[in-house]
Design an enzyme around this catalytic site. Sequence first.
Site, PDB file in Angstrom:
ATOM      1  N   PRO A 129       0.768  -1.253   0.000  1.00  0.00           N
ATOM      2  CA  PRO A 129       0.000   0.000   0.000  1.00  0.00           C
ATOM      3  C   PRO A 129       0.799   1.304   0.000  1.00  0.00           C
ATOM      4  O   PRO A 129       0.813   2.050   0.977  1.00  0.00           O
ATOM      5  CB  PRO A 129      -0.829  -0.131   1.273  1.00  0.00           C
ATOM      6  CG  PRO A 129       0.047  -0.919   2.190  1.00  0.00           C
ATOM      7  CD  PRO A 129       0.754  -1.907   1.307  1.00  0.00           C
ATOM      8  N   CYS A 130       1.421   1.617  -1.114  1.00  0.00           N
ATOM      9  CA  CYS A 130       2.169   2.876  -1.204  1.00  0.00           C
ATOM     10  C   CYS A 130       1.233   4.087  -1.166  1.00  0.00           C
ATOM     11  O   CYS A 130       1.679   5.198  -0.858  1.00  0.00           O
ATOM     12  CB  CYS A 130       3.051   2.900  -2.446  1.00  0.00           C
ATOM     13  SG  CYS A 130       2.252   2.418  -3.959  1.00  0.00           S
TER      14      CYS A 130
END
Length: 169
Positions: A129-130
Site C-alpha cells: 500500500p504505497c
Amino acid sequence: MIRQTRIDSPLGEMLLRAEQDALTGIFFVGQRHCPDIASNTPDNGDDTLLDETRSQLDAYFAGRLARFSLPLAPSGSDFQQRVWRALAAIAYGERATYGELTHRLGLAPGAARAVGTAIGRNPLTIVVPCHRIVGSKGALTGYAGGLERKRALRDLEAGQRIRHSVAQT
C-alpha cells in the site's frame, strides 16, 4: 513464464502479472513503471492466482477486504524489498509520512528521498500500500498511478465508496 491479465477496476484498467506461484506485478495501465503490455506475453484469462487476485481486488474496492492474502514476489533490490515490506506493515486506513517510514526502517533522515524512490518503484500497487504514504504535512504526494487514484484509495479506506471511475492521470 510470465502470466498476465487485464482487469477493470473502479479506478481504471489494471494489469496483473505472475510468475510461478506468486504475483510479481499489479499496475494501473499507463502508470509510471508499468511494463509494456503490448509484448508477446499472452493474456491468461483463466489462471487460478490471477483470478484470486482479481477477486480480492474486487472485495477491496467494494470495502469488504482490508488485508490481502496473496503470494507476492516483487522483483527489486534488497533496499527496495526492505521498503516494500515496511509498506506492507502499514495497516488499512492508516497513514505514514516518508520520514516516519524512513525512521521505522532505522535509516538516517536524509534517506527519505531514497525511500521515496523505492516506494515509487513498488510493482504491487494497492496490495503493497504505497497509497498510504503522505508528505510531511499530510499532503498527498507522489503516486505512480496518479494523485486522483491515491485520493480515491485513501477515501475508500476512510469508509467512502468509490463513486466513479478516476480518469487516467
